[in-house]
Enzyme design. Structure first.
Site, PDB file in Angstrom:
ATOM      1  N   ASN A 266      43.226  27.110  48.459  1.00  0.00           N
ATOM      2  CA  ASN A 266      42.603  26.731  47.214  1.00  0.00           C
ATOM      3  C   ASN A 266      42.828  25.094  47.162  1.00  0.00           C
ATOM      4  OD1 ASN A 266      41.435  25.996  44.867  1.00  0.00           O
ATOM      5  ND2 ASN A 266      42.467  27.717  43.696  1.00  0.00           N
TER       6      ASN A 266
ATOM      7  N   ARG B 104      38.692  29.423  48.963  1.00  0.00           N
ATOM      8  CA  ARG B 104      38.006  29.258  47.676  1.00  0.00           C
ATOM      9  C   ARG B 104      37.152  28.104  47.628  1.00  0.00           C
ATOM     10  NH1 ARG B 104      39.374  26.650  41.925  1.00  0.00           N
ATOM     11  NH2 ARG B 104      37.656  27.778  40.738  1.00  0.00           N
TER      12      ARG B 104
ATOM     13  N   HIS C 206      34.230  31.279  37.965  1.00  0.00           N
ATOM     14  CA  HIS C 206      35.354  32.059  37.913  1.00  0.00           C
ATOM     15  C   HIS C 206      34.953  33.328  38.335  1.00  0.00           C
ATOM     16  CE1 HIS C 206      37.018  29.545  34.210  1.00  0.00           C
ATOM     17  NE2 HIS C 206      37.631  29.404  35.133  1.00  0.00           N
TER      18      HIS C 206
ATOM     19  N   LEU D 182      40.313  33.260  29.931  1.00  0.00           N
ATOM     20  CA  LEU D 182      40.758  32.267  29.171  1.00  0.00           C
ATOM     21  C   LEU D 182      41.921  31.493  29.783  1.00  0.00           C
ATOM     22  CD1 LEU D 182      40.751  34.028  25.738  1.00  0.00           C
ATOM     23  CD2 LEU D 182      38.658  33.054  27.004  1.00  0.00           C
ATOM     24  N   GLY D 183      41.821  30.615  30.661  1.00  0.00           N
ATOM     25  CA  GLY D 183      42.743  29.798  31.205  1.00  0.00           C
ATOM     26  C   GLY D 183      42.716  28.356  30.520  1.00  0.00           C
ATOM     27  N   ASN D 184      42.977  27.360  31.398  1.00  0.00           N
ATOM     28  CA  ASN D 184      42.629  25.992  30.998  1.00  0.00           C
ATOM     29  C   ASN D 184      41.062  25.854  30.926  1.00  0.00           C
ATOM     30  OD1 ASN D 184      43.607  23.705  30.046  1.00  0.00           O
ATOM     31  ND2 ASN D 184      44.246  22.755  31.912  1.00  0.00           N
TER      32      ASN D 184
ATOM     33  N   ARG E 297      37.638  20.763  27.813  1.00  0.00           N
ATOM     34  CA  ARG E 297      36.255  20.817  27.959  1.00  0.00           C
ATOM     35  C   ARG E 297      35.586  21.254  26.502  1.00  0.00           C
ATOM     36  NH1 ARG E 297      35.895  24.061  33.044  1.00  0.00           N
ATOM     37  NH2 ARG E 297      37.742  23.110  33.909  1.00  0.00           N
TER      38      ARG E 297
ATOM     39  N   ASP F 255      47.241  22.772  25.603  1.00  0.00           N
ATOM     40  CA  ASP F 255      48.111  23.951  25.807  1.00  0.00           C
ATOM     41  C   ASP F 255      48.159  24.917  24.565  1.00  0.00           C
ATOM     42  OD1 ASP F 255      50.113  25.943  26.524  1.00  0.00           O
ATOM     43  OD2 ASP F 255      50.646  24.647  27.943  1.00  0.00           O
TER      44      ASP F 255
ATOM     45  N   VAL G 258      45.886  31.925  28.738  1.00  0.00           N
ATOM     46  CA  VAL G 258      45.639  32.435  27.435  1.00  0.00           C
ATOM     47  C   VAL G 258      45.457  33.833  27.180  1.00  0.00           C
ATOM     48  CG1 VAL G 258      44.450  31.974  25.346  1.00  0.00           C
ATOM     49  CG2 VAL G 258      44.940  29.944  27.010  1.00  0.00           C
ATOM     50  N   GLY G 259      44.358  34.646  27.974  1.00  0.00           N
ATOM     51  CA  GLY G 259      44.057  35.833  27.518  1.00  0.00           C
ATOM     52  C   GLY G 259      45.219  36.766  27.895  1.00  0.00           C
ATOM     53  N   GLU G 260      45.942  36.501  28.733  1.00  0.00           N
ATOM     54  CA  GLU G 260      47.140  37.416  29.096  1.00  0.00           C
ATOM     55  C   GLU G 260      48.306  37.345  28.314  1.00  0.00           C
ATOM     56  OE1 GLU G 260      48.015  36.665  33.300  1.00  0.00           O
ATOM     57  OE2 GLU G 260      45.733  36.843  33.819  1.00  0.00           O
ATOM     58  N   ASN G 261      48.449  36.192  27.869  1.00  0.00           N
ATOM     59  CA  ASN G 261      49.547  35.723  26.967  1.00  0.00           C
ATOM     60  C   ASN G 261      49.666  35.420  25.492  1.00  0.00           C
ATOM     61  OD1 ASN G 261      51.606  35.631  29.441  1.00  0.00           O
ATOM     62  ND2 ASN G 261      50.225  33.988  29.800  1.00  0.00           N
TER      63      ASN G 261
ATOM     64  N   GLU H 144      43.076  36.192  41.787  1.00  0.00           N
ATOM     65  CA  GLU H 144      42.110  35.661  42.431  1.00  0.00           C
ATOM     66  C   GLU H 144      42.482  35.523  43.931  1.00  0.00           C
ATOM     67  OE1 GLU H 144      41.940  32.603  39.496  1.00  0.00           O
ATOM     68  OE2 GLU H 144      39.871  32.183  39.882  1.00  0.00           O
TER      69      GLU H 144
HETATM   70  P1  ADP Z   1      43.991  27.730  34.950  1.00  0.00           P
HETATM   71  O1  ADP Z   1      42.750  27.729  34.204  1.00  0.00           O
HETATM   72  O2  ADP Z   1      44.540  26.180  35.197  1.00  0.00           O
HETATM   73  O3  ADP Z   1      44.047  28.320  36.186  1.00  0.00           O
HETATM   74  P2  ADP Z   1      45.781  29.448  33.759  1.00  0.00           P
HETATM   75  O4  ADP Z   1      44.789  30.666  33.882  1.00  0.00           O
HETATM   76  O5  ADP Z   1      47.030  29.474  34.202  1.00  0.00           O
HETATM   77  O6  ADP Z   1      45.039  28.139  34.186  1.00  0.00           O
HETATM   78  O7  ADP Z   1      45.952  29.307  32.152  1.00  0.00           O
HETATM   79  C1  ADP Z   1      46.632  28.004  31.903  1.00  0.00           C
HETATM   80  C2  ADP Z   1      46.787  28.021  30.206  1.00  0.00           C
HETATM   81  O8  ADP Z   1      47.178  29.194  29.740  1.00  0.00           O
HETATM   82  C3  ADP Z   1      47.684  27.101  29.779  1.00  0.00           C
HETATM   83  O9  ADP Z   1      47.204  25.779  29.746  1.00  0.00           O
HETATM   84  C4  ADP Z   1      48.001  27.334  28.352  1.00  0.00           C
HETATM   85  O10 ADP Z   1      46.996  27.129  27.436  1.00  0.00           O
HETATM   86  C5  ADP Z   1      47.824  28.851  28.453  1.00  0.00           C
HETATM   87  N1  ADP Z   1      49.379  29.851  28.422  1.00  0.00           N
HETATM   88  C6  ADP Z   1      49.966  29.920  29.602  1.00  0.00           C
HETATM   89  N2  ADP Z   1      50.948  30.774  28.931  1.00  0.00           N
HETATM   90  C7  ADP Z   1      50.640  30.957  27.891  1.00  0.00           C
HETATM   91  C8  ADP Z   1      51.354  31.561  26.765  1.00  0.00           C
HETATM   92  N3  ADP Z   1      52.712  32.175  26.882  1.00  0.00           N
HETATM   93  N4  ADP Z   1      50.929  31.763  25.452  1.00  0.00           N
HETATM   94  C9  ADP Z   1      49.980  30.835  25.281  1.00  0.00           C
HETATM   95  N5  ADP Z   1      49.114  30.288  26.284  1.00  0.00           N
HETATM   96  C10 ADP Z   1      49.445  30.474  27.341  1.00  0.00           C
END
Ligand code: ADP
Length: 384
Positions: free
Chosen positions: A11, A75, A164, A193-195, A225, A266, A315-318, A368
């Site tokens: 990637n 990728r 995505h 839901l990531g960055n 964004r 974050d 974000v979605g996972e955590n 991915e």
């Molecule tokens: P990318 O989009 O860069 O691939 P990721 O899917 O790894 O990123 O998501 C990164 C984002 O996930 C971080 O910017 C943060 O906002 C969020 N994140 C990571 N861990 C946690 C957590 N434990 N609780 C809440 N948000 C989290």
């Protein structure tokens, strides 16, 4: 095939190269790494970065010259309308990816350099491009087209491509598995839901709508964004505010979203401040969740019947509070979150809805790299 079962997934981003070496015989990760700050003193360019990756792999006893290596899976962010499936890279394909640079000026050049460098190091090795847009190629015209003059749109390739895709594809299929059903028999809404963040409506394994568009700027509120806004905002900022095109680009891509609203991109930081009663963080969180709920409702209507809402990426996972707020008060839609399940920490795919919730709510960690490796290996095995 000669029994080579390993796939190197690359990637190449604008300033970093991530890699994973996966053995498709058993799914084992044999190595992974990240070369960052490309363009800085130690790693002047992508060629130097790829050389470092090759060195790291060799030091690990899994060099690029290993006969066990079946292929490299790259990728590639933008496949335009041409690339709708994983594609074996030839000179002609590489040229077509180059022609797509205007649609992804930050991403495709880095992907191309990654491909060119790997081809130089191992010219005989099959290389496969897996496109971030490909899973969205099935969007019906009603979802893919913007309501602007058709001739103008076509002249400039303006349409909704979505991104995505590899994640949405992996997660929607894994969610079906979690429900004990075939992908063809379920409708799911995936919230990546990531960055960067995007939603997808997937009907029977086929993507029918997604929130990112011509570029990854459309849709949900993201880390930096803006997501959706009235396009006249740009005109206003230009005409009245005197901002240049580059300044508006910078504003919407890097100084908006959560970062623009409260100074932190974050979600961990946003929710920590929220817990302390910080009003700016609360507003940023509320705007983020409001947008997310609009997409969930919209895709519910697009799909007609929904079997699961699936959360993935950082974000979605955590982020327990994001899932809770996004799913709150939707009992009339058959969506009932289970607070205890939602709060439980796990790295496994899991249900976080109540027993008997008509619509399941799930958390499925995305992968991915594995999906790229799987698609790459499947293509080269078919060739073999
Ligand atoms: P990318 O989009 O860069 O691939 P990721 O899917 O790894 O990123 O998501 C990164 C984002 O996930 C971080 O910017 C943060 O906002 C969020 N994140 C990571 N861990 C946690 C957590 N434990 N609780 C809440 N948000 C989290």
């Amino acid at each position: 095939m000669t029994g080579a079962t390993r796939v190197l997934v690359l990637n190449s981003g604008s300033s970093s190269v991530k890699y994973q070496l996966i053995d498709m015989a058993d799914g084992a990760r044999l190595g992974s790494g990240l070369v960052e700050r490309i363009g800085g003193g130690e790693v002047p360019d992508h060629t130097a970065a790829l050389d470092l990756v090759a060195e790291q792999l060799a030091a690990n006893g899994t060099g690029l010259d290993s006969p066990a290596l079946a292929a490299v899976g790259h990728r590639v962010v933008h496949g335009g309308t041409r690339f709708t499936a994983p594609t074996l890279i030839t000179d002609e394909v590489l040229q077509a990816v180059r022609e797509l640079v205007p649609l992804a000026p930050l991403h495709n050049p880095a992907n191309i350099t990654g491909i060119e460098t790997t081809r130089k190091l191992r010219p005989d090795l099959p290389q496969v491009a897996v496109f971030d847009t490909a899973f969205h190629a099935t969007l019906p015209e009603s979802a893919a087209r913007y309501a602007i003059d058709t001739a103008t749109a076509d002249r400039y390739s303006v349409r909704r491509y979505g991104f995505h895709g590899t994640s949405h594809q992996y997660v929607s299929r894994r969610a079906a598995q979690l429900l004990g059903k075939s992908p063809e028999s379920v409708n799911v809404i995936v919230l990546h839901l990531g960055n960067g963040a995007s939603a997808a409506a997937v009907a029977g394994g086929v993507c029918v709508d997604t929130s990112m568009g011509l570029t990854p700027l459309e849709g949900l509120v993201m880390g930096t964004r803006s997501g959706d806004l009235d396009p006249a905002v740009l005109l206003h900022l230009h005409r009245v505010g005197g901002l240049s095109v580059d300044e508006i680009d910078d504003l919407l891509n890097r100084r908006s979203g959560l970062a623009g609203l409260c100074g932190d991109n974050d979600m961990r930081e946003v929710t920590r401040r929220l817990d302390q009663g910080d009003p700016q963080a609360k507003l940023a969180f509320d705007i983020y969740v409001h947008r997310l709920r609009k997409y969930v409702g919209g895709y519910y209507a697009v799909l007609g019947r929904v079997d699961a809402v699936v959360f993935t990426a950082g974000v979605g996972e955590n982020a327990v509070p994001v899932r809770a707020a996004a799913m709150a008060g939707l009992e009339a839609l058959g969506i009932e979150l289970d607070p205890a399940r939602n709060s439980a920490r796990s790295r496994e795919p899991r249900l976080v809805s109540r027993e008997g919730s008509r619509v399941a709510v799930a958390v499925v960690p995305t992968d991915e790299e594995l999906e790229i490796a799987r698609q790459t290996f499947s293509l080269v095995s078919d060739l073999g």
